[in-house]
Design a protein around this motif. Structure first.
Motif, mmCIF file in Angstrom:
data_model
loop_
_atom_site.group_PDB
_atom_site.id
_atom_site.type_symbol
_atom_site.label_atom_id
_atom_site.label_comp_id
_atom_site.label_asym_id
_atom_site.label_seq_id
_atom_site.Cartn_x
_atom_site.Cartn_y
_atom_site.Cartn_z
ATOM 1 N N ILE A 1 1.880 35.776 -22.405
ATOM 2 C CA ILE A 1 0.411 35.671 -22.172
ATOM 3 C C ILE A 1 -0.530 34.851 -22.417
ATOM 4 O O ILE A 1 -1.361 33.979 -21.168
ATOM 5 C CB ILE A 1 0.108 36.879 -23.337
ATOM 6 N N ARG A 2 -0.089 34.096 -23.022
ATOM 7 C CA ARG A 2 -1.066 32.702 -23.291
ATOM 8 C C ARG A 2 0.250 31.607 -21.835
ATOM 9 O O ARG A 2 -0.873 30.398 -21.916
ATOM 10 C CB ARG A 2 -0.433 31.810 -24.757
ATOM 11 N N ALA B 1 -5.138 37.124 -17.031
ATOM 12 C CA ALA B 1 -3.962 37.316 -18.020
ATOM 13 C C ALA B 1 -3.651 37.976 -18.981
ATOM 14 O O ALA B 1 -3.997 38.830 -19.740
ATOM 15 C CB ALA B 1 -3.046 36.757 -17.257
ATOM 16 N N GLN B 2 -4.323 36.346 -20.048
ATOM 17 C CA GLN B 2 -4.546 36.798 -21.616
ATOM 18 C C GLN B 2 -5.350 37.520 -21.589
ATOM 19 O O GLN B 2 -6.913 36.959 -20.870
ATOM 20 C CB GLN B 2 -4.820 35.293 -22.576
ATOM 21 N N GLY B 3 -6.177 38.430 -23.095
ATOM 22 C CA GLY B 3 -7.310 38.848 -22.619
ATOM 23 C C GLY B 3 -8.653 38.751 -23.393
ATOM 24 O O GLY B 3 -8.293 39.222 -24.442
ATOM 25 N N TYR C 1 2.693 44.918 -27.419
ATOM 26 C CA TYR C 1 1.789 43.409 -27.115
ATOM 27 C C TYR C 1 3.256 42.501 -28.325
ATOM 28 O O TYR C 1 3.558 42.749 -29.462
ATOM 29 C CB TYR C 1 0.147 43.935 -28.549
ATOM 30 N N ASN D 1 -2.088 47.796 -26.454
ATOM 31 C CA ASN D 1 -2.368 47.247 -25.218
ATOM 32 C C ASN D 1 -0.823 47.257 -25.554
ATOM 33 O O ASN D 1 0.019 47.077 -26.497
ATOM 34 C CB ASN D 1 -2.943 45.975 -25.981
ATOM 35 N N TYR E 1 -8.663 47.410 -30.761
ATOM 36 C CA TYR E 1 -9.938 48.234 -29.103
ATOM 37 C C TYR E 1 -10.247 48.811 -30.041
ATOM 38 O O TYR E 1 -10.972 49.716 -29.012
ATOM 39 C CB TYR E 1 -8.385 48.146 -28.813
ATOM 40 N N LYS F 1 -12.636 41.570 -30.623
ATOM 41 C CA LYS F 1 -12.527 42.578 -29.506
ATOM 42 C C LYS F 1 -14.874 43.226 -29.511
ATOM 43 O O LYS F 1 -14.904 43.553 -28.285
ATOM 44 C CB LYS F 1 -12.029 43.690 -29.110
ATOM 45 N N TYR G 1 -6.701 47.490 -20.739
ATOM 46 C CA TYR G 1 -5.812 46.605 -19.712
ATOM 47 C C TYR G 1 -5.100 48.072 -19.371
ATOM 48 O O TYR G 1 -5.303 48.842 -19.727
ATOM 49 C CB TYR G 1 -4.582 46.017 -20.956
ATOM 50 N N ARG H 1 0.493 43.649 -16.139
ATOM 51 C CA ARG H 1 -0.465 43.962 -16.784
ATOM 52 C C ARG H 1 -1.640 43.217 -16.349
ATOM 53 O O ARG H 1 -1.915 41.961 -16.321
ATOM 54 C CB ARG H 1 -0.101 43.684 -18.512
HETATM 55 N N1 GLN Z 1 -4.965 40.390 -27.705
HETATM 56 C C1 GLN Z 1 -5.451 39.956 -26.401
HETATM 57 C C2 GLN Z 1 -3.972 39.825 -24.786
HETATM 58 O O1 GLN Z 1 -3.230 41.062 -25.140
HETATM 59 C C3 GLN Z 1 -4.631 38.538 -26.315
HETATM 60 C C4 GLN Z 1 -3.279 37.668 -26.747
HETATM 61 C C5 GLN Z 1 -3.517 36.054 -27.459
HETATM 62 O O2 GLN Z 1 -3.405 35.807 -26.567
HETATM 63 N N2 GLN Z 1 -3.943 36.222 -28.801
HETATM 64 O O3 GLN Z 1 -4.190 39.054 -24.329
#
Ligand code: GLN
Length: 382
Positions: free
Chosen positions: A15-16, A31-33, A120, A168, A199, A229, A315, A361
Motif C-alpha cells: 500500500i505504501r 492506492a493508500q487510503g 488488510y 478493508n 471504519y 477515518k 474501498y 483495490r
Molecule cells: N488503511 C489504509 C489503507 O489500507 C491506510 C494504510 C496505511 O498505509 N496505513 O490504505
C-alpha cells in the motif's frame, strides 16, 4: 548485517509502495487510503489551541484523561457499552499500533491467529511479529465470512481471531448473526477477538455491531478504533483500544515500551471532536462517503471492471480480467503510469498471491472532483 528471521517472512507494505509509485508518475492516488479533503475545523483549532496552551509533553502513557473520558462516553452513546476510563482504555499511535501492541501483549509464539482473507496487509505481519501463525480463512463471494471454514480454522492452538468490520478491502459489514457464530467459537476455544473497527462510522448499509456487545464477548474482546477515518486525520496517528482490565494491564506495558504514548495535543483535539461533534457530523460523513462510493463504483463499472458496491469502509476491490491479461502488480503500475490512476495490487490482500492476480483495490476517500477526474481517466481503458 544480519536482520531478524521474522522480518524475512513478510514483504514491505505494498500500500505504501503504491503511494510512491503514484507520486513518481504524478497519478491520482487511489492506492493508500487517506483523505484529500480537510479535517474538521473544530479539531484543527483544538489542536492548535492545545499546542499554544503548552500541552506539549508526554500525556499519561495509556491516554490523556480527557480523551479517555470522551471515549467512554462515545462507547456508551453509540453502542451501550460501559467502559472504565481508568482501566479499560489505551490510546495508541494509530489503530496500527493498537493491533500490534494488543497482539504482542496477548499472543505467544506458537499460538495461531485466525485471519480472514482478503485481509488488510498488516494482520499477517502482526501475527508473525508475535511468533504466531496466521491461519487464513476465505470469505464468500459477497465478502462475508465463510462460517464453516471459520469453525474448521479454530483449534486448541487458536489464541485469537482478527475481525475487521466494516472491512478493508471487501467493504463487508459483519452482521449480528455472523458475529454470534464467531463469538461462540471464541468462547468455546477460549480465544480473544481482536476487532479493528476503524471504519465504524463509514457505513452505507446495515448497522455496525461491535463484537464486544455480543453476549460473553466483552471480557475477551480487544476493540480497536481511532480518529484517522472518522475525523479524516490519518497523519495524527491516534488509535484507541477498549478491552477488559486483565487484557489492558498487559497491553499498557507493550504500548508503553513501544511508543510511550500518542501525541498529547492531538489527543486533546480528538477529545474535543468526540465531545462536540453531534449526530449530524456522523450522518454527513456517511452521506458524503456514499456519494463518493457511487461515483467510484459507477466509474469502475463504466470502465469495464467487475465489482460490488461496498456496504461500508472506503474501498472497492475490482476485477480487471476483462480489461487486461497482466498480473495485478504489473497492471497496477501500468495503470498508474499510462492512465494516471494508482491502485493497490490485489495479491497483497491474500496469503496466496494467485488469489488476487486479477484484482486491484481503489480507495475512494477523495473529493468528488478527484474521483470524477479518476473515473474520466479510467473511461479510456475499455
Ligand atoms: N488503511 C489504509 C489503507 O489500507 C491506510 C494504510 C496505511 O498505509 N496505513 O490504505
Amino acid at each position: 548485517m544480519r536482520t531478524a528471521q521474522r522480518t524475512h517472512t513478510f514483504t514491505e507494505s505494498v500500500i505504501r509502495e503504491m503511494t510512491r509509485v503514484a507520486n513518481r508518475h504524478g497519478a491520482i492516488n487511489l492506492a493508500q487510503g487517506f483523505p484529500d479533503f480537510p479535517a474538521p475545523d473544530l479539531l484543527k483549532e483544538a489542536a492548535v489551541e492545545a499546542i499554544r496552551a503548552d500541552l506539549n509533553q508526554y500525556a499519561i502513557t495509556w491516554g490523556a484523561p480527557r480523551l479517555r473520558r470522551a471515549l467512554a462516553e462515545k462507547y456508551r452513546r453509540f453502542y451501550g457499552m460501559e467502559v472504565d476510563t481508568e482501566r479499560e482504555i489505551v490510546v495508541t499511535c494509530g489503530a496500527t499500533e493498537a493491533m500490534a501492541s494488543a497482539m504482542l501483549a496477548l499472543v505467544d509464539p506458537g499460538d495461531e491467529i485466525v485471519v480472514y482473507e482478503p485481509f488488510y496487509e498488516n494482520y499477517g505481519p502482526d501475527s508473525i511479529l508475535c511468533g504466531a501463525k496466521p491461519v487464513f480463512v476465505p470469505t464468500r463471494e459477497d465478502g462475508g465470512p465463510d462460517l464453516d471454514a471459520t469453525a474448521a480454522a479454530f483449534s486448541d492452538r487458536t489464541r485469537g481471531i482478527i475481525i475487521n468490520t466494516p472491512n478493508n478491502p471487501t467493504g463487508h459489514v459483519f452482521a449480528g448473526d455472523e458475529l454470534e457464530v464467531i463469538a461462540r467459537l471464541c468462547i468455546e476455544h477460549d480465544a480473544v477477538a481482536f476487532t479493528d473497527e476503524i471504519y465504524e462510522h463509514i457505513l452505507y448499509e446495515g448497522e455496525h455491531v461491535p463484537i464486544a456487545t455480543v453476549e460473553g464477548m466483552r471480557e475477551r474482546t480487544v476493540t480497536v478504533s481511532g480518529a484517522s477515518k472518522t475525523f479524516s486525520v490519518t497523519g495524527w496517528r491516534i488509535g484507541t483500544i477498549v478491552a477488559p482490565p486483565e487484557l489492558t494491564d498487559a497491553i499498557k506495558k507493550t504500548h508503553d515500551f513501544l511508543t510511550v504514548g500518542a501525541p498529547a495535543p492531538l489527543q486533546e483535539a480528538c477529545a474535543a471532536g468526540i465531545e462536540q461533534l453531534d449526530q449530524s457530523y456522523y450522518k454527513q460523513l456517511a452521506d458524503d462517503y456514499r456519494r463518493r462510493r457511487d461515483v467510484m463504483y459507477d466509474g469502475l463499472v463504466a470502465a469495464g471492471f467487475a465489482c460490488r458496491p461496498p456496504a461500508g469502509s472506503y474501498y472497492i476491490l475490482a476485477d480487471f480480467s476483462k480489461l487486461s491479461d497482466l498480473p495485478d502488480d504489473e497492471f497496477a503500475v501500468w495503470l498508474a503510469r499510462e492512465y494516471g490512476v494508482a491502485s493497490v495490487p490485489g495479491s497483497s490482500f491474500y496469503s496466496d498471491a494467485e488469489d488476487g492476480r486479477t484484482q486491484v483495490r481503489f480507495a475512494f476517500c477523495k473529493t468528488l472532483q478527484t474521483l470524477e477526474q479518476a473515473a474520466g481517466r479510467l473511461r479510456h481503458l475499455g
